[in-house]
Scaffold this active site. Structure first.
Site, PDB file in Angstrom:
ATOM      1  CG  ASN A 199      28.094  35.540  17.688  1.00 50.12           C
ATOM      2  OD1 ASN A 199      29.236  35.097  17.709  1.00 50.12           O
ATOM      3  ND2 ASN A 199      27.037  34.763  17.749  1.00 50.12           N
ATOM      4  CG  HIS A 209      32.526  33.329  13.152  1.00 54.67           C
ATOM      5  ND1 HIS A 209      32.594  31.950  13.100  1.00 54.67           N
ATOM      6  CD2 HIS A 209      31.220  33.640  13.032  1.00 54.67           C
ATOM      7  CE1 HIS A 209      31.370  31.456  12.938  1.00 54.67           C
ATOM      8  NE2 HIS A 209      30.525  32.458  12.894  1.00 54.67           N
ATOM      9  CG  HIS A 264      26.501  29.118  19.637  1.00 51.11           C
ATOM     10  ND1 HIS A 264      25.933  28.856  18.412  1.00 51.11           N
ATOM     11  CD2 HIS A 264      26.125  28.092  20.434  1.00 51.11           C
ATOM     12  CE1 HIS A 264      25.242  27.725  18.482  1.00 51.11           C
ATOM     13  NE2 HIS A 264      25.358  27.238  19.696  1.00 51.11           N
ATOM     14  NE  ARG A 296      28.129  24.476  16.697  1.00 51.40           N
ATOM     15  CZ  ARG A 296      27.064  24.574  15.901  1.00 51.40           C
ATOM     16  NH1 ARG A 296      26.632  25.751  15.512  1.00 51.40           N
ATOM     17  NH2 ARG A 296      26.436  23.503  15.482  1.00 51.40           N
ATOM     18  NE  ARG A 314      30.984  23.630  14.679  1.00 51.98           N
ATOM     19  CZ  ARG A 314      29.973  23.464  13.822  1.00 51.98           C
ATOM     20  NH1 ARG A 314      29.675  24.431  12.984  1.00 51.98           N
ATOM     21  NH2 ARG A 314      29.272  22.368  13.811  1.00 51.98           N
ATOM     22  CD  GLU A 328      23.892  32.723  19.595  1.00 54.18           C
ATOM     23  OE1 GLU A 328      24.512  31.827  18.985  1.00 54.18           O
ATOM     24  OE2 GLU A 328      23.630  33.804  19.097  1.00 54.18           O
ATOM     25  CB  THR A 345      22.200  28.477  14.297  1.00 50.56           C
ATOM     26  OG1 THR A 345      23.215  28.625  15.284  1.00 50.56           O
ATOM     27  CG2 THR A 345      20.923  28.008  14.944  1.00 50.56           C
ATOM     28  CD  GLU A 350      18.946  35.774  18.118  1.00 47.03           C
ATOM     29  OE1 GLU A 350      19.277  35.221  19.186  1.00 47.03           O
ATOM     30  OE2 GLU A 350      19.736  35.981  17.186  1.00 47.03           O
ATOM     31  CG  HIS A 366      21.636  33.160  11.599  1.00 50.12           C
ATOM     32  ND1 HIS A 366      22.142  32.775  10.388  1.00 50.12           N
ATOM     33  CD2 HIS A 366      22.183  32.335  12.519  1.00 50.12           C
ATOM     34  CE1 HIS A 366      22.946  31.747  10.584  1.00 50.12           C
ATOM     35  NE2 HIS A 366      22.996  31.455  11.865  1.00 50.12           N
TER      36      HIS A 366
HETATM   37  N1  PXP Z   1      21.694  34.542  16.472  1.00 51.16           N
HETATM   38  C1  PXP Z   1      21.876  33.207  16.618  1.00 51.16           C
HETATM   39  C2  PXP Z   1      20.868  32.445  17.386  1.00 51.16           C
HETATM   40  C3  PXP Z   1      22.995  32.557  16.079  1.00 51.16           C
HETATM   41  O1  PXP Z   1      23.147  31.231  16.233  1.00 51.16           O
HETATM   42  C4  PXP Z   1      23.945  33.333  15.397  1.00 51.16           C
HETATM   43  C5  PXP Z   1      25.179  32.675  14.861  1.00 51.16           C
HETATM   44  O2  PXP Z   1      25.929  32.154  15.914  1.00 51.16           O
HETATM   45  C6  PXP Z   1      23.736  34.710  15.287  1.00 51.16           C
HETATM   46  C7  PXP Z   1      22.594  35.292  15.804  1.00 51.16           C
HETATM   47  C8  PXP Z   1      24.698  35.610  14.570  1.00 51.16           C
HETATM   48  O3  PXP Z   1      24.687  35.255  13.243  1.00 51.16           O
HETATM   49  P1  PXP Z   1      25.802  35.850  12.265  1.00 51.16           P
HETATM   50  O4  PXP Z   1      27.120  35.336  12.747  1.00 51.16           O
HETATM   51  O5  PXP Z   1      25.406  35.300  10.940  1.00 51.16           O
HETATM   52  O6  PXP Z   1      25.714  37.336  12.363  1.00 51.16           O
END
Ligand code: PXP
Length: 242
Positions: A7, A10, A43, A45, A49, A70, A101, A151, A191
């Site tokens: 992901n 960030h 993601h 959003r 952001r 996402e 999330t 998920e 997550h």
């Molecule tokens: N899965 C989902 C549905 C999420 O919303 C996120 C965060 O955007 C992640 C996985 C990844 O989480 P993390 O950034 O904490 O690894």
């Protein structure tokens, strides 16, 4: 072998801190792919952001691995998904005040709507995945709305600090994974996962096909680079000592 979706949200968070062009989530995604990531997750959003619409278009056009988008189950996002045609859409709940999330979807509150969203996605060969807490009612509901996969939210597991709470969360995740598999749903998880807490997931929760991991990989990349950070996570998933 469990597949890692990296992901890259960030990377965009750092860019958006200055509203500039760097670091580029696409560039990070390409390095992550070369390091062995099976796919890329982003993601989009509603408040934009971090990831922006143009990031999604560029990722779809230029990465060579599957894109997992996402998004919230709202009309605007469904239109973007249909126009972009990612490999997979993961529906997540969204709350404007949240830092990230905060929990899984409450599918029962919006079954008809999710059936319609899923229909629109699946009609276009986009995999339809739902982010849920490890709860038997949600798993059953995911099956009723004809999701391809769930998920499982590993957030509470990742945040638990006591051994007992940790074991309890792992047991819930395991139960939900078994139930989902028996219903024919594919099982993903994510997550808050880190090199420290992934091994227990791998050893205790069956049927997981994909892990979505972002914050930890991007954070470690500040010290070791994104290539090494992704490689370390893949080694961790494969049970090799880092
Ligand atoms: N899965 C989902 C549905 C999420 O919303 C996120 C965060 O955007 C992640 C996985 C990844 O989480 P993390 O950034 O904490 O690894």
């Amino acid at each position: 072998m469990i597949k890692l979706f990296v992901n890259i949200d960030h990377v965009a968070t750092v860019r958006e801190a200055r509203k500039t062009y760097e670091p580029d989530p696409l560039e990070a995604a390409i390095i992550a792919e070369k390091a062995g990531a099976y796919g890329i997750t982003a993601h989009l959003r509603e408040d934009r952001r971090h990831v922006q619409d143009n990031d999604i278009r560029r990722l779809k056009d230029q990465i060579t691995t599957p894109l997992n988008l996402e998004m919230a189950a709202v009309d605007e996002m469904v239109e973007i998904a249909i126009a972009t045609k990612p490999f997979q859409v993961s529906i997540v709940p969204e709350n404007r005040q949240e830092i990230t999330t905060e929990g899984g979807l409450n599918i029962m509150e919006q079954e008809d709507h999710l059936i319609e969203v899923g229909y629109q996605l699946k009609e276009r060969d986009i995999l339809f995945s739902l982010f849920i807490d490890p709860d038997a009612h949600q798993v059953k509901a995911a099956n009723r709305v004809k999701a391809d996969s769930i998920e499982l939210n590993t957030g509470p597991y990742s945040e638990s600090s006591s051994i007992d709470a940790n074991a309890q969360h792992l047991a819930q995740l395991r139960k939900a994974a078994v139930q989902a598999h028996e219903l024919g749903l594919r099982v993903f998880a994510g997550h808050g996962l880190t090199i420290g807490n992934v091994p227990a997931i791998i050893h205790n929760v069956p049927w997981i096909e994909e892990l979505n991991i972002g914050h930890h990989i991007v954070s470690r990349s500040i010290y070791v680079g994104i290539d090494q950070s992704v490689r370390d996570m893949i080694n961790c998933i494969q049970g090799k000592i880092i």
